[in-house]
Scaffold this motif. Structure first.
Motif, PDB file in Angstrom:
ATOM      1  N   LYS A  33       1.938   1.839  -3.532  1.00  0.00           N
ATOM      2  CA  LYS A  33       0.789   2.280  -4.312  1.00  0.00           C
ATOM      3  C   LYS A  33       0.477   3.748  -4.042  1.00  0.00           C
ATOM      4  O   LYS A  33       0.224   4.526  -4.964  1.00  0.00           O
ATOM      5  N   ASP A  34       0.514   4.156  -2.784  1.00  0.00           N
ATOM      6  CA  ASP A  34       0.237   5.545  -2.430  1.00  0.00           C
ATOM      7  C   ASP A  34       1.252   6.484  -3.074  1.00  0.00           C
ATOM      8  O   ASP A  34       0.881   7.543  -3.621  1.00  0.00           O
ATOM      9  N   GLU A  35       2.522   6.115  -3.022  1.00  0.00           N
ATOM     10  CA  GLU A  35       3.548   6.978  -3.633  1.00  0.00           C
ATOM     11  C   GLU A  35       3.359   7.058  -5.140  1.00  0.00           C
ATOM     12  O   GLU A  35       3.530   8.125  -5.742  1.00  0.00           O
ATOM     13  N   LYS A  67       0.388   9.363  -5.938  1.00  0.00           N
ATOM     14  CA  LYS A  67       0.776  10.758  -5.722  1.00  0.00           C
ATOM     15  C   LYS A  67       1.615  11.260  -6.896  1.00  0.00           C
ATOM     16  O   LYS A  67       1.465  12.407  -7.336  1.00  0.00           O
ATOM     17  N   PRO A  93       0.813  -1.230   0.000  1.00  0.00           N
ATOM     18  CA  PRO A  93       0.000   0.000   0.000  1.00  0.00           C
ATOM     19  C   PRO A  93       0.842   1.273   0.000  1.00  0.00           C
ATOM     20  O   PRO A  93       0.435   2.279  -0.608  1.00  0.00           O
ATOM     21  N   LYS A  94       1.998   1.260   0.641  1.00  0.00           N
ATOM     22  CA  LYS A  94       2.853   2.448   0.659  1.00  0.00           C
ATOM     23  C   LYS A  94       3.410   2.738  -0.737  1.00  0.00           C
ATOM     24  O   LYS A  94       3.514   3.902  -1.139  1.00  0.00           O
TER      25      LYS A  94
END
Length: 639
Positions: free
Chosen positions: A203-205, A208, A200-201
């Protein structure tokens, strides 16, 4: 079409019978100006579109969880090489980012090192995503995550050619162009295909980065009218490619339906500029290579919008799209050989993906194209995933209609005629004839040019594209002989080449097409900046009877004595048989050229390359200046 004056259809008396001539469209269609301009989003329309969209975003194909589909692909054994490469690469560091390669465009005048670096880094992500979806063992997941982070953190996604003043490289501003949207769509597809395998980290980056580098700059341009992202109002391949990548990525990863709807609304409005870039008869002035690229991405854009709205918005609804799709079967000369007009590589083939898609959705006849299967590709995370899951492609199951005329294809607005032998077994020769104007997308100064195919070889004609440099799209573009008229089979008048610009155009004076013979007469005098030139007409006669031939005749006159030269362009070997005959030989076919003129002439050869595959320019020069004259070239395939 108020821009055009429809010429009156004329009647000609031929061989005792009355036949209709062709409508002559000589006014230049301005495909460079947008038909819709930037304006803020219509939020009422966005709301309507949001109601059409599914609750969750999705990409192309099926993610790794579809084991039936991916195992089927794995069992074909078509991906053994990809898996071997993926295994080998796991032992190597990710391709390094190089400032010097990116900056070579400014330091060495070449964008090639920077482009190659951008593409290589992206290719590793594609490889890992395919490998993990195929095997589902977790073996390539970490490598894919690392690739995503590497890409998201690199200085620029933008091709050096388009990084004006290095604003992306220096992270002052993010521009949306061809490479940036390719990065965006690939990263979005990677997140979709690997789904919950991605941390998930990570994916979030990634999301963004997509907002920062692509989504937000596009919305900002629409909201403020700034010209940073000019693809929105551009009318060449930029429009479809950038819309496809931007909208495709947005519909794949953005959760909020209203936000997703904004990008569909953008596609609905601004795709019209790209469609306008094709001539009203469907002709693509950029050449087949850029047709594959531009229209291929328009097809992907249509698929995204059609799929996302459950068919309620269809970018194929415009009747002009059918004409654009017909460009492929209408442009082929013979035996699957296409002309290399403009910035197009010789022997470029039509996209199998486009053929498959327009056959299913527009009923385009592709029966003459032997290679239409495209399953097995793994070079692109959008088109290739559709290729390996063809059953997921939208289809209206349109009935296929056969082509109307196998003897010729005539794009009347473009002034481009393709003639073929039909049922004549003794004439294995086809010809593409180019009129148009010298202000076309990816223009070469080529008014009056022609290409001759004998068998499956281009024995005479347009040399096509040369490698791009920092000069290619600037004020020095026509210093390259291959792009200027010097590298084309057209006249050199009083030592002057053709000029660029809309004013340089082929005025079609007359056409007469019959089963046995086709004639086209064009006035090309406006292409030459020679004040003494009073008249310059070039007539093409293609005869498809038993001993068929092509004749190209120039009739010209001046107000005072001037020099005159025309040229032949070939990559075959050649020899001068006698004073007025040349034999051109390819790998297995031959072409005899017979030159006639009441004035004496010399034949001089010159080899040209300019970074591309070398070719020969055979100059046919009158030995002394004249006030008027006629020179004819008769082309006969040697049987």
């Amino acid at each position: 079409m108020e821009l055009f004056k429809k010429a009156t259809l004329f009647l000609l008396l031929i061989g005792g019978g009355i036949v209709k001539g062709q409508a002559l469209k000589n006014d230049v269609y301005d495909n460079s100006k947008p038909v819709v301009l930037l304006q803020p989003l219509d939020m009422q329309r966005v709301k309507q579109i949001a109601a059409m969209l599914p609750e969750k975003p999705s990409g192309f194909g099926e993610n790794y969880k579809d084991r039936k589909g991916w195992n089927r692909l794995l069992n074909t054994r078509k991906y053994a090489k990809l898996l071997k490469s993926a295994d080998s690469s796991l032992k190597e560091p990710f391709p390094v980012w190089s400032d010097s390669d990116y900056l070579a465009y400014w330091t060495k005048g070449s964008s090639v090192p920077g482009k190659n670096m951008l593409q290589k880094r992206l290719a590793w992500l594609t490889m890992y995503v395919f490998a993990e979806c195929l095997t589902d063992q977790g073996k390539y997941t970490k490598a894919a995550e690392n690739a995503i982070l590497e890409l998201c953190r690199q200085k620029s996604w933008v091709n050096p050619t388009h990084d004006y003043n290095k604003v992306n490289f220096e992270r002052k501003k993010y521009l949306v162009e061809l490479s940036a949207v390719s990065y965006a769509h690939h990263i979005a597809q990677a997140l979709y295909l690997l789904d919950d395998k991605i941390d998930p980290k990570v994916k979030d980056e990634a999301i963004k980065a997509l907002h920062m580098r692509v989504f937000d700059p596009v919305l900002n341009s629409v909201a403020t009218g700034n010209k940073d992202n000019f693809f929105l109002t551009n009318t060449n391949n930029f429009n479809a490619v950038c819309l496809s990548g931007t909208v495709g990525a947005a519909e794949t990863v953005i959760n909020d339906k209203t936000e997703r709807a904004k990008y569909i609304a953008i596609a609905e409005r601004y795709h019209k500029n790209g469609v306008h870039g094709f001539l009203p008869d469907g002709y693509c002035t950029e050449g087949l290579g850029y047709y594959n690229y531009g229209f291929g991405h328009f097809v992907l854009l249509r698929e995204t919008v059609y799929k996302s709205t459950n068919g309620q918005i269809d970018l194929f609804a415009d009747p002009k799209v059918k004409l654009i799709a017909d460009f492929l079967p209408k442009t082929v000369i013979i035996h699957g050989v296409f002309p290399s007009i403009g910035d197009c590589r010789p022997y470029t083939q039509p996209s199998a993906f486009i053929l498959y898609y327009v056959n299913r959705n527009l009923g385009i006849d592709i029966s003459d194209f032997k290679k239409t299967a495209f399953e097995g590709r793994s070079t692109d995370l959008a088109e290739s995933v559709l290729a390996v899951f063809p059953e997921k492609i939208s289809s209206r199951q349109v009935q296929v209609k056969s082509k109307d005329n196998k003897l010729r294809s005539y794009f009347d607005y473009a002034g481009v005629l393709t003639v073929r032998p039909g049922e004549n077994p003794n004439l294995d020769m086809g010809v593409a004839i180019k009129g148009g104007n010298n202000n076309e997308h990816h223009n070469h100064n080529d008014i009056g040019s022609f290409s001759i195919v004998v068998g499956d070889e281009v024995l005479m004609g347009d040399p096509g594209i040369i490698p791009y440099t920092s000069k290619t799209f600037g004020p020095e573009r026509y210093t390259y002989k291959t792009i200027a008229s010097y590298g084309h089979p057209v006249p050199l008048i009083a030592g002057m080449e053709q000029k660029p610009g809309t004013e340089a155009k082929a005025n079609i004076v007359n056409t007469n097409f019959t089963d046995g013979q086709d004639k086209l007469l064009m006035d090309i005098a406006s292409a030459y900046p020679v004040t003494e030139l009073k008249n310059l007409e070039r007539e093409f006669i293609y005869n498809r009877t038993a001993k068929g031939f092509l004749t190209v005749t120039d009739n010209f006159s001046f107000s005072s004595d001037q020099s005159y030269e025309t040229a032949l362009i070939t990559r075959g070997s050649w020899k001068q048989i006698n004073a007025n005959e040349i034999e051109i030989t390819g790998k297995k076919d031959k072409l005899l050229v017979t030159i006639t003129s009441k004035d004496g002439f010399d034949i001089k050869s010159e080899e040209l390359s300019e970074g591309g595959k070398p070719y020969t320019r055979l100059a046919i020069r009158l030995t002394k200046p004249v006030k008027e004259g006629t020179i004819s070239m008769i082309f006969n395939p040697i049987r």
